[in-house]
Design a protein around this motif. Structure first.
Motif, short mmCIF file in Angstrom:
data_model
loop_
_atom_site.label_atom_id
_atom_site.label_comp_id
_atom_site.label_asym_id
_atom_site.label_seq_id
_atom_site.Cartn_x
_atom_site.Cartn_y
_atom_site.Cartn_z
N ASN A 19 0.79 -1.23 0.00
CA ASN A 19 0.00 0.00 0.00
C ASN A 19 0.82 1.28 0.00
O ASN A 19 0.24 2.35 -0.21
CB ASN A 19 -0.93 0.03 1.23
N VAL A 20 2.10 1.23 0.23
CA VAL A 20 2.93 2.44 0.26
C VAL A 20 3.64 2.56 -1.09
O VAL A 20 4.47 1.72 -1.43
CB VAL A 20 3.96 2.39 1.40
N PRO A 21 3.31 3.59 -1.88
CA PRO A 21 4.03 3.78 -3.15
C PRO A 21 5.50 4.08 -2.90
O PRO A 21 5.86 4.80 -1.98
CB PRO A 21 3.31 4.99 -3.78
N ASN A 22 6.33 3.49 -3.73
CA ASN A 22 7.78 3.70 -3.62
C ASN A 22 8.28 3.35 -2.21
O ASN A 22 9.07 4.08 -1.60
CB ASN A 22 8.13 5.15 -3.97
N TRP A 23 7.82 2.22 -1.68
CA TRP A 23 8.14 1.87 -0.31
C TRP A 23 9.60 1.52 -0.12
O TRP A 23 10.12 1.58 1.01
CB TRP A 23 7.27 0.69 0.15
N ARG A 24 10.30 1.19 -1.18
CA ARG A 24 11.73 0.86 -1.03
C ARG A 24 12.56 2.09 -0.68
O ARG A 24 13.71 1.95 -0.25
CB ARG A 24 12.25 0.23 -2.32
N GLU A 25 12.02 3.29 -0.89
CA GLU A 25 12.73 4.51 -0.51
C GLU A 25 12.25 5.06 0.83
O GLU A 25 12.70 6.14 1.24
CB GLU A 25 12.52 5.58 -1.59
N ALA A 26 11.36 4.33 1.51
CA ALA A 26 10.78 4.84 2.76
C ALA A 26 11.79 4.78 3.90
O ALA A 26 12.80 4.07 3.84
CB ALA A 26 9.53 4.03 3.12
N VAL A 27 11.50 5.55 4.94
CA VAL A 27 12.33 5.60 6.14
C VAL A 27 11.44 5.31 7.34
O VAL A 27 10.38 5.92 7.51
CB VAL A 27 13.00 6.99 6.31
N ILE A 28 11.86 4.36 8.18
CA ILE A 28 11.13 4.03 9.40
C ILE A 28 11.64 4.93 10.52
O ILE A 28 12.85 4.97 10.78
CB ILE A 28 11.32 2.55 9.78
N VAL A 29 10.74 5.65 11.17
CA VAL A 29 11.12 6.65 12.16
C VAL A 29 10.47 6.30 13.50
O VAL A 29 9.30 5.93 13.56
CB VAL A 29 10.70 8.07 11.71
N GLY A 79 12.35 14.13 0.65
CA GLY A 79 11.83 13.55 -0.56
C GLY A 79 11.47 12.08 -0.46
O GLY A 79 11.35 11.40 -1.49
N LYS A 80 11.25 11.57 0.77
CA LYS A 80 10.96 10.15 0.96
C LYS A 80 9.69 9.99 1.79
O LYS A 80 9.37 10.84 2.62
CB LYS A 80 12.13 9.46 1.67
N PRO A 81 8.96 8.89 1.62
CA PRO A 81 7.85 8.61 2.53
C PRO A 81 8.37 8.15 3.88
O PRO A 81 9.39 7.45 3.97
CB PRO A 81 7.08 7.48 1.82
N VAL A 82 7.70 8.54 4.94
CA VAL A 82 8.12 8.25 6.30
C VAL A 82 7.06 7.42 6.98
O VAL A 82 5.85 7.70 6.87
CB VAL A 82 8.38 9.55 7.09
N VAL A 108 9.10 15.75 10.54
CA VAL A 108 9.66 15.11 9.35
C VAL A 108 9.17 15.77 8.07
O VAL A 108 9.86 15.71 7.04
CB VAL A 108 9.30 13.61 9.34
N VAL A 109 8.00 16.43 8.10
CA VAL A 109 7.48 17.09 6.90
C VAL A 109 8.03 18.50 6.77
O VAL A 109 8.59 18.88 5.74
CB VAL A 109 5.93 17.08 6.92
N LYS A 110 7.89 19.31 7.83
CA LYS A 110 8.25 20.72 7.74
C LYS A 110 9.74 20.96 7.89
O LYS A 110 10.27 21.92 7.35
CB LYS A 110 7.48 21.52 8.80
N ARG A 111 10.42 20.10 8.63
CA ARG A 111 11.86 20.25 8.81
C ARG A 111 12.66 19.29 7.95
O ARG A 111 13.69 19.65 7.40
CB ARG A 111 12.23 20.05 10.28
N GLY A 112 12.17 18.06 7.87
CA GLY A 112 12.92 17.06 7.11
C GLY A 112 12.61 17.00 5.64
O GLY A 112 13.39 16.48 4.86
N GLY A 113 11.44 17.50 5.22
CA GLY A 113 11.07 17.47 3.81
C GLY A 113 10.51 16.14 3.34
O GLY A 113 10.66 15.79 2.16
N ALA A 114 9.84 15.39 4.20
CA ALA A 114 9.25 14.11 3.80
C ALA A 114 8.03 14.34 2.91
O ALA A 114 7.35 15.37 3.01
CB ALA A 114 8.86 13.30 5.04
N THR A 115 7.75 13.38 2.04
CA THR A 115 6.63 13.49 1.11
C THR A 115 5.32 13.04 1.74
O THR A 115 4.30 13.73 1.62
CB THR A 115 6.91 12.67 -0.14
N LYS A 116 5.30 11.89 2.41
CA LYS A 116 4.10 11.37 3.05
C LYS A 116 4.47 10.79 4.41
O LYS A 116 5.61 10.38 4.64
CB LYS A 116 3.42 10.29 2.19
#
Length: 538
Positions: free
Chosen positions: A158-168, A430-433, A453-461
């Protein structure tokens, strides 16, 4: 399954129906009711003599009633000559109280384990205990199942481009859970930490404290000038101006004395391996971490021995080899009432201090008398001692626990008088989190981590994922209203009412664990291994 009975408590009947449908059997009949004074009554209406009994009872909003109901059902089954009684508790109640967090506190999770043993339980099946060490509280075998394979499968599908995701991880206490999922999916991971004790107004220096850290002159007197930082460059070796020359000018003869060269700190963690080879990179932070040196003539004897480099050639190699490139992945931010604010936003602590100072500097009016000097000094000393206790530790001595409880963290985030510093370690631009934890109870820390992660890190989702969705109070509605959160993914170990599901609109996703529990029940009844339930199967 023969010689088996599955009974349902009143906490989560829908989950029991799914388990029975998976196993192809019906739930056993039991009458559960309450007396007028609130007492619980249980009557087993099915023969259970010499049978394996499984009682499914999870935590719910009425946690104390559900726990008491489970204990009475276990005792009733033992009195009915059951061969064995297994308590299936997807969410174990009081699991967050597994250690003493304060003086004169209770380890309530151990007390619940003792109550189950006294009631006569022979086996316990649960999912994702808050602390895996809790298995030592029980005197019977415990199967602590994990929802990690279910979460990993949902991420792949269900996560698009999940191979670029970061687990936080939203706090340091959940790093073990985060790294386990990151290793299973072969992904990167990061950590978000918050600390209200690192605000700009937390450190106050007195005159005595400043004198302790000022350099001592050759005549034994303390110098009063501040240390000046010399500009440094990585490729060109710069001369360092001695500290004493800034305050006590010497004749021109002093300029001919040799000066020590500043040496970068040698740390193997500053190396970064890229494609199997060591890559030299530069960072703005590496230029600001140098230390000013002191000339051999002006420095005291012990200081000369501690600061003199044994080999100047090694210093040149260290300047070229070690960098602070990893520090680029450390991002800081400010949180006020649990939300990210700009650096120009006024701090509540600074505003309070400035208002007090403003009032103290105003001339006294005709109606009020000025505060005497001895009373003002007493107020200042009391405020300073209070601030030192807040920053150094609690009143009984020692320091604060490094892994603060989630309840204390939520209170600090909601308090309008505190400014919290948030730190993000990891590259999420630029990565999903995927923010992961074992349960979602309050929304403060989740929203703070998502905004960071969105406003400071620049995450996409941002996907907030947990095993147990407790959603206390308005937690689910607040998380659904947060624009930085795209999905809230939990399992059905804890019952979620239809009213709360409607508050989440289309952001809430509930995964079923009935197949996991049904397979665990079947394997326990037949004496089979359950190790395959912990494996990741694509």
């Amino acid at each position: 399954m023969r010689q088996t009975q599955i009974f349902s408590g009143s906490s989560h009947p829908a989950l029991v129906d799914g388990i029975c449908n998976r196993l192809g059997m019906k739930a056993g009949k039991a009458e559960l009711r309450k007396f007028a004074n609130g007492e619980t009554s249980v009557q087993i209406q099915t023969s259970i003599r010499d049978q394996d009994v499984f009682i499914v009872q999870s935590g719910s909003e009425k946690i104390n009633d559900m726990l008491m109901e489970l204990l009475i059902m276990i005792s009733a089954c033992k009195g009915g000559s059951a061969k064995s009684v297994t308590a299936v508790m997807p969410y174990f109640p009081y699991s967050r109280q597994s250690k003493k967090k304060q003086h004169r506190g209770a380890i309530t999770a151990r007390m619940v384990a003792n109550l189950l043993d006294v009631a006569g339980v022979n086996h316990v099946i649960t999912i994702d205990l808050h602390a895996s060490q809790m298995q030592g509280f029980f005197k019977c075998p415990v199967d602590n199942l994990i929802a990690e394979p279910l979460i990993a499968r949902w991420i792949r599908n269900n996560v698009p481009n999940w191979r670029e995701a970061v687990i936080v991880s939203k706090n340091p206490g959940g790093t073990k859970r985060v790294t386990s999922l990151a290793d299973a999916l072969k992904l990167s991971f990061g950590i978000v930490t918050t600390d209200r004790r690192r605000t700009p107004t937390s450190v106050h220096w007195g005159e005595d404290s400043l004198n302790m850290y000022q350099p001592m002159g050759m005549d034994g007197s303390y110098e009063t000038a501040s240390t000046a930082e010399a500009p440094m460059d990585e490729d060109v070796d710069a001369d360092v101006t001695p500290i004493t020359s800034l305050t006590n000018p010497k004749p021109d003869v002093e300029k001919e004395k040799p000066k020590l060269r500043a040496r970068a700190v040698s740390n193997p963690l500053h190396r970064r391996s890229v494609n199997g080879s060591t890559e030299k990179t530069s960072s703005p932070l590496s230029k600001s971490t140098r230390v000013d040196s002191i000339s051999e003539a002006d420095a005291p004897k012990p200081l000369q021995r501690s600061m003199t480099a044994p080999n100047s050639d090694q210093g040149d190699e260290a300047d070229d080899e070690y960098t602070d490139e990893r520090a680029r992945d450390v991002i800081h931010g400010r949180l006020i009432q649990g939300h990210i604010v700009d650096d120009s936003h006024p701090s509540p602590a600074l505003s309070a201090v400035s208002s007090v100072q403003h009032r103290s500097t105003q001339p006294p009016s005709d109606d009020c008398e000025p505060i005497p000097d001895h009373m003002m000094s007493s107020f200042i000393s009391n405020a300073s001692s209070l601030r030192r206790r807040e920053t150094s530790g609690h009143a009984l001595g020692g320091t604060y626990d490094a892994a603060a409880s989630s309840e204390e963290e939520e209170q600090d985030l909601k308090n309008p008088e505190y400014e919290t510093m948030v730190t993000l370690v990891g590259n999420v631009k630029g990565k999903p989190v995927i923010i992961l934890d074992d349960m979602i109870d309050k929304s403060g820390s989740w929203i703070a981590a998502a905004e960071t992660v969105v406003k400071r890190g620049g995450a996409t989702k941002v996907y907030c994922m947990a095993t147990h969705g407790l959603f206390g109070g308005d937690c689910l509605e607040e998380m659904a209203n947060c624009d930085c959160i795209d999905k809230i993914v939990v399992t059905d170990t804890f019952p979620i009412s239809d009213v709360k599901k409607a508050e989440a609109r289309d952001k809430l996703v509930v995964m079923n664990v009935e197949n996991l529990l049904a397979e665990a029940i079947r394997r326990n009844h037949h004496g089979e291994s359950i190790s395959q339930l912990f494996m990741h199967i694509d």
